[in-house]
Motif scaffolding. Structure first.
Motif, PDB file in Angstrom:
ATOM      1  N   GLN A 142       0.855  -1.185   0.000  1.00  0.00           N
ATOM      2  CA  GLN A 142       0.000   0.000   0.000  1.00  0.00           C
ATOM      3  C   GLN A 142       0.886   1.228   0.000  1.00  0.00           C
ATOM      4  O   GLN A 142       1.868   1.298   0.747  1.00  0.00           O
ATOM      5  CB  GLN A 142      -0.922   0.002   1.223  1.00  0.00           C
ATOM      6  CG  GLN A 142      -2.021  -1.044   1.126  1.00  0.00           C
ATOM      7  CD  GLN A 142      -2.987  -0.989   2.290  1.00  0.00           C
ATOM      8  OE1 GLN A 142      -2.981  -1.861   3.148  1.00  0.00           O
ATOM      9  NE2 GLN A 142      -3.825   0.038   2.310  1.00  0.00           N
ATOM     10  N   TYR A 143       0.547   2.194  -0.870  1.00  0.00           N
ATOM     11  CA  TYR A 143       1.344   3.407  -1.029  1.00  0.00           C
ATOM     12  C   TYR A 143       0.447   4.637  -0.886  1.00  0.00           C
ATOM     13  O   TYR A 143      -0.654   4.659  -1.434  1.00  0.00           O
ATOM     14  CB  TYR A 143       1.986   3.453  -2.421  1.00  0.00           C
ATOM     15  CG  TYR A 143       2.874   2.282  -2.759  1.00  0.00           C
ATOM     16  CD1 TYR A 143       4.216   2.266  -2.397  1.00  0.00           C
ATOM     17  CD2 TYR A 143       2.358   1.188  -3.458  1.00  0.00           C
ATOM     18  CE1 TYR A 143       5.032   1.187  -2.715  1.00  0.00           C
ATOM     19  CE2 TYR A 143       3.170   0.107  -3.785  1.00  0.00           C
ATOM     20  CZ  TYR A 143       4.506   0.115  -3.409  1.00  0.00           C
ATOM     21  OH  TYR A 143       5.306  -0.944  -3.733  1.00  0.00           O
ATOM     22  N   PRO A 144       0.920   5.690  -0.210  1.00  0.00           N
ATOM     23  CA  PRO A 144       0.151   6.939  -0.191  1.00  0.00           C
ATOM     24  C   PRO A 144       0.081   7.568  -1.574  1.00  0.00           C
ATOM     25  O   PRO A 144      -0.885   8.242  -1.921  1.00  0.00           O
ATOM     26  CB  PRO A 144       0.889   7.824   0.802  1.00  0.00           C
ATOM     27  CG  PRO A 144       2.224   7.200   1.003  1.00  0.00           C
ATOM     28  CD  PRO A 144       2.119   5.763   0.632  1.00  0.00           C
ATOM     29  N   SER A 145       1.125   7.345  -2.386  1.00  0.00           N
ATOM     30  CA  SER A 145       1.093   7.760  -3.793  1.00  0.00           C
ATOM     31  C   SER A 145       1.988   6.820  -4.591  1.00  0.00           C
ATOM     32  O   SER A 145       2.935   6.237  -4.053  1.00  0.00           O
ATOM     33  CB  SER A 145       1.553   9.214  -3.965  1.00  0.00           C
ATOM     34  OG  SER A 145       2.906   9.345  -3.634  1.00  0.00           O
ATOM     35  N   THR A 154      -3.019   8.466  -5.943  1.00  0.00           N
ATOM     36  CA  THR A 154      -2.931   8.452  -4.480  1.00  0.00           C
ATOM     37  C   THR A 154      -3.659   7.238  -3.913  1.00  0.00           C
ATOM     38  O   THR A 154      -4.595   6.711  -4.526  1.00  0.00           O
ATOM     39  CB  THR A 154      -3.525   9.735  -3.870  1.00  0.00           C
ATOM     40  OG1 THR A 154      -4.879   9.870  -4.304  1.00  0.00           O
ATOM     41  CG2 THR A 154      -2.731  10.957  -4.310  1.00  0.00           C
ATOM     42  N   ASP A 155      -3.200   6.818  -2.729  1.00  0.00           N
ATOM     43  CA  ASP A 155      -3.796   5.677  -2.008  1.00  0.00           C
ATOM     44  C   ASP A 155      -3.903   4.458  -2.911  1.00  0.00           C
ATOM     45  O   ASP A 155      -4.993   4.038  -3.309  1.00  0.00           O
ATOM     46  CB  ASP A 155      -5.164   6.053  -1.438  1.00  0.00           C
ATOM     47  CG  ASP A 155      -5.069   7.169  -0.412  1.00  0.00           C
ATOM     48  OD1 ASP A 155      -4.172   7.098   0.456  1.00  0.00           O
ATOM     49  OD2 ASP A 155      -5.862   8.113  -0.487  1.00  0.00           O
ATOM     50  N   LYS A 174      -7.730   4.306  -4.569  1.00  0.00           N
ATOM     51  CA  LYS A 174      -8.922   4.740  -3.844  1.00  0.00           C
ATOM     52  C   LYS A 174      -9.739   5.691  -4.705  1.00  0.00           C
ATOM     53  O   LYS A 174      -9.206   6.574  -5.368  1.00  0.00           O
ATOM     54  CB  LYS A 174      -8.493   5.427  -2.549  1.00  0.00           C
ATOM     55  CG  LYS A 174      -9.611   5.767  -1.608  1.00  0.00           C
ATOM     56  CD  LYS A 174      -9.032   6.332  -0.323  1.00  0.00           C
ATOM     57  CE  LYS A 174     -10.095   6.635   0.695  1.00  0.00           C
ATOM     58  NZ  LYS A 174      -9.511   7.140   1.956  1.00  0.00           N
TER      59      LYS A 174
END
Length: 198
Positions: A142-145, A154-155, A174
């Protein structure tokens, strides 16, 4: 007197039948984060391109959106699904099933290519933490960006698959859904334009 006996027998029979009727189980609903990533209603559109030739445009539309409770008297799980369809290209189906507060939601991607269904990836979600099937050799990140070919999302959930017949990697974001799929055959398709109905 016969009418009274008949009425008593009828009343007793109805009472027994009512007591044998299965009762609905407690509703198991999808975690809100599962809907954040995987709810895509009818009429959503996606345009995919290929990383080595961005002049390619493959348009997909979402169809057959369903969101209901399955088997209320047995498991009563919320199930949500939809298909991404494009003329001349594989149909991609996303199915999300609630696991409730004790178990994890299950998300499966099924690709129909040339009348053959390819299953995978399958991942789980518990409270926004996505994971692989136990004993699977797949890996979930999982990556924030995350950037694909100078396009930043993002997400992002990235699944690296081990031994899948069709894919090496699959990406979801997301509020978008499927954003990329790297095929074992060498092609890497990612979304360059989208409009998602929630």
């Amino acid at each position: 007197m016969k009418a009274i006996k008949y009425s008593a027998i009828l009343f007793l029979s109805v009472s027994i039948m009512q007591s044998c009727k299965p009762t609905d189980q407690v509703k198991q609903v999808l975690d809100p984060s599962s809907k954040d990533y995987f709810e895509v209603k009818n009429g959503s559109t996606y345009t995919f391109t290929e990383i080595s030739d961005t002049t390619i445009s493959i348009n997909y539309t979402s169809e057959n959106y369903l969101n209901n409770q399955s088997n209320p008297d047995i498991e009563n799980n919320e199930i949500m699904s939809y298909d991404l369809v494009s003329n001349g290209h594989p149909k991609i189906s996303i199915r999300t099933e609630a696991g409730g507060s004790t178990y994890k939601d299950r998300i499966a991607m099924i690709t129909n290519r040339n009348d053959t269904n390819y299953v995978g990836p399958i991942i789980f979600n518990l409270g926004g933490t996505f994971s692989k099937i136990q004993n699977s050799r797949d890996t979930v990140f999982q990556y924030p960006s995350y950037t694909i070919n100078n396009r930043t999302f993002t997400d992002v959930i990235r699944i690296v698959l081990y031994g899948n017949n069709l894919y090496l990697e699959v990406f979801y974001a997301k509020n978008i859904g499927l954003i990329g799929r790297k095929e074992r055959a060498g092609k890497f398709y990612y979304v360059k334009k989208y409009s998602v109905n929630k």
